[in-house]
Scaffold this active site. Sequence first.
Site, PDB file in Angstrom:
ATOM      1  N   ASP A  13     -24.039 -36.642 -10.425  1.00  0.00           N
ATOM      2  CA  ASP A  13     -24.089 -37.365 -11.700  1.00  0.00           C
ATOM      3  C   ASP A  13     -23.857 -38.864 -11.525  1.00  0.00           C
ATOM      4  O   ASP A  13     -23.280 -39.521 -12.393  1.00  0.00           O
ATOM      5  CB  ASP A  13     -23.058 -36.801 -12.705  1.00  0.00           C
ATOM      6  N   LYS A  16     -28.697 -40.755 -10.296  1.00  0.00           N
ATOM      7  CA  LYS A  16     -29.796 -40.737  -9.319  1.00  0.00           C
ATOM      8  C   LYS A  16     -31.153 -40.770  -9.998  1.00  0.00           C
ATOM      9  O   LYS A  16     -32.078 -41.410  -9.508  1.00  0.00           O
ATOM     10  CB  LYS A  16     -29.696 -39.499  -8.423  1.00  0.00           C
ATOM     11  N   GLY A  40     -29.341 -32.214 -12.818  1.00  0.00           N
ATOM     12  CA  GLY A  40     -29.873 -32.715 -14.080  1.00  0.00           C
ATOM     13  C   GLY A  40     -30.084 -34.210 -13.930  1.00  0.00           C
ATOM     14  O   GLY A  40     -29.118 -34.952 -13.825  1.00  0.00           O
ATOM     15  N   HIS A  41     -31.322 -34.629 -13.841  1.00  0.00           N
ATOM     16  CA  HIS A  41     -31.622 -36.044 -13.634  1.00  0.00           C
ATOM     17  C   HIS A  41     -32.238 -36.629 -14.905  1.00  0.00           C
ATOM     18  O   HIS A  41     -33.268 -36.162 -15.380  1.00  0.00           O
ATOM     19  CB  HIS A  41     -32.551 -36.221 -12.425  1.00  0.00           C
ATOM     20  N   GLN A 221     -27.096 -33.561  -6.623  1.00  0.00           N
ATOM     21  CA  GLN A 221     -25.632 -33.480  -6.457  1.00  0.00           C
ATOM     22  C   GLN A 221     -25.137 -34.682  -5.617  1.00  0.00           C
ATOM     23  O   GLN A 221     -25.768 -35.725  -5.661  1.00  0.00           O
ATOM     24  CB  GLN A 221     -25.211 -32.130  -5.831  1.00  0.00           C
TER      25      GLN A 221
HETATM   26  P1  IMP Z   1     -23.500 -24.571  -8.264  1.00  0.00           P
HETATM   27  O1  IMP Z   1     -24.292 -25.598  -7.556  1.00  0.00           O
HETATM   28  O2  IMP Z   1     -24.080 -24.154  -9.588  1.00  0.00           O
HETATM   29  O3  IMP Z   1     -23.174 -23.398  -7.387  1.00  0.00           O
HETATM   30  O4  IMP Z   1     -22.062 -25.218  -8.648  1.00  0.00           O
HETATM   31  C1  IMP Z   1     -21.102 -25.561  -7.649  1.00  0.00           C
HETATM   32  C2  IMP Z   1     -20.364 -26.824  -8.031  1.00  0.00           C
HETATM   33  O5  IMP Z   1     -21.263 -27.929  -7.977  1.00  0.00           O
HETATM   34  C3  IMP Z   1     -19.795 -26.833  -9.440  1.00  0.00           C
HETATM   35  O6  IMP Z   1     -18.594 -27.592  -9.446  1.00  0.00           O
HETATM   36  C4  IMP Z   1     -20.848 -27.570 -10.253  1.00  0.00           C
HETATM   37  O7  IMP Z   1     -20.311 -28.163 -11.407  1.00  0.00           O
HETATM   38  C5  IMP Z   1     -21.277 -28.607  -9.230  1.00  0.00           C
HETATM   39  N1  IMP Z   1     -22.642 -29.103  -9.443  1.00  0.00           N
HETATM   40  C6  IMP Z   1     -23.793 -28.475  -9.167  1.00  0.00           C
HETATM   41  N2  IMP Z   1     -24.841 -29.254  -9.470  1.00  0.00           N
HETATM   42  C7  IMP Z   1     -24.345 -30.404  -9.934  1.00  0.00           C
HETATM   43  C8  IMP Z   1     -24.940 -31.626 -10.378  1.00  0.00           C
HETATM   44  O8  IMP Z   1     -26.152 -31.816 -10.385  1.00  0.00           O
HETATM   45  N3  IMP Z   1     -24.079 -32.601 -10.775  1.00  0.00           N
HETATM   46  C9  IMP Z   1     -22.729 -32.441 -10.714  1.00  0.00           C
HETATM   47  N4  IMP Z   1     -22.135 -31.328 -10.306  1.00  0.00           N
HETATM   48  C10 IMP Z   1     -22.929 -30.311  -9.917  1.00  0.00           C
END
Ligand code: IMP
Length: 421
Positions: A13, A16, A40-41, A221
Amino acid sequence: MTVTLVIGTQWGDEGKGKVVDYFSKHADYVVRFQGGNNAGHTIKVGEEIYKLHVTPSGVIQGKIGVIGNGVVIDPESLLKEIEDLTKRGIKPKLLISDRAHIIMPYHKILDGAEEQYLGDKKIGTTKRGIGPCYSDKVARNGIRTNDLLDKNTLDVLLDRILPIKQKIIDAYGIDIHLNKKEILETFANYGNRLRQYITTTHIELNTAIQKEKNILLEGAQGTMLDVDFGTYPFTTSSHTIAGGSTIGIGIGPKHINEIIGIVKAYTTRVGQGPLPTELLDKTGTYLQQKGHEFGTTTNRPRRCGWLDLIVVNHSCMISGITKLAITKLDVLSGLSKIKICTHYQLDKKTIDYFPANIDDVAKIIPVYKEFKGWKEFQSDTKQLTDLPKEAQIYLSFIEKETKVPIALISTGPGRTETIEV
Ligand code: IMP
């Protein structure tokens, strides 16, 4: 020809989407190499706001978007994204790797089940099935895009995989029956709808490099969510660092010319896990409200804190970052004092690295340097030297401590609210 990589240096977040969109103007291809629709971009063009989850951000600018082999794809979500963009007048030019893994219904069920079972020890995932899908990839139980293109292949795979998944679902005591016929029909149908995009993207990209095309690699991420170098186990399941990009698309590391690290001017995180500079006071709430810090994918409020240079330096080192892009500088305007974490105290020792042990991370006491705040400035400021003096001091401290030059400063969500240094 350049291959430019854009990655997040914090917990995701960082902004990007906007930075990738900005650099996309020079690119022929914009490529996602890891993650899935957990990302989420957000891209703002004039009054239009686009929220993309797995489609590369560059498609908004009419560039060829490539979804590499390292990405995990939820076909339903991807098809919806394609449909929504098409309705808004953007027919995405997409290429999808024939080796990318598919998020299946049981991945989503098990993501939710594991989290519920863990209770207060949960990871706080996006529940999109990302972790279970990557687990199956490594365990060699995955289903890939090319498998969707042949119903017989898919049939045989489902016969092998579904009984195992059903046993696990039953063990969790969940009353769901995996209906093979329904899954086969649904996913064969997705395969037919995605067939036109599925190809050997690794060959396409290596050919593009030979033809001296410009390629932009779009990370999702951030470093602290990397499965090896992040706050494990509170991470995602892919490699979010520079090293993850080449295996996620199939090009040699020598081809990458520039690695841009995105640094949000403060720190945020969604989900569980330690956040050393977290602000649980009114300043944290101020940053959350002013920065609209609510997840693009899950709408969860993001935890906010001061900028942590141990984190940014960790990221610069691991990924060999060559330039920085600072985002959301405007959100800090109006605060009388601003802090940057420069060191940690752990068990009464001062350290300047990010510990591996999650219990140690939870014990960290950040050591801060305090800066004088600055007043609101025009979001369409075009020169670094036109920013308030205090903001310039803040930025040059980041450059000095990271030893990486700042190439771009974002001062608002819009395309034009950007300073190129
Ligand atoms: P997962 O990727 O859904 O397995 O989530 C694992 C961890 O990564 C959690 O803490 C999510 O909130 C975090 N996470 C996954 N994708 C994003 C992103 O695009 N932005 C911020 N945090 C993310």
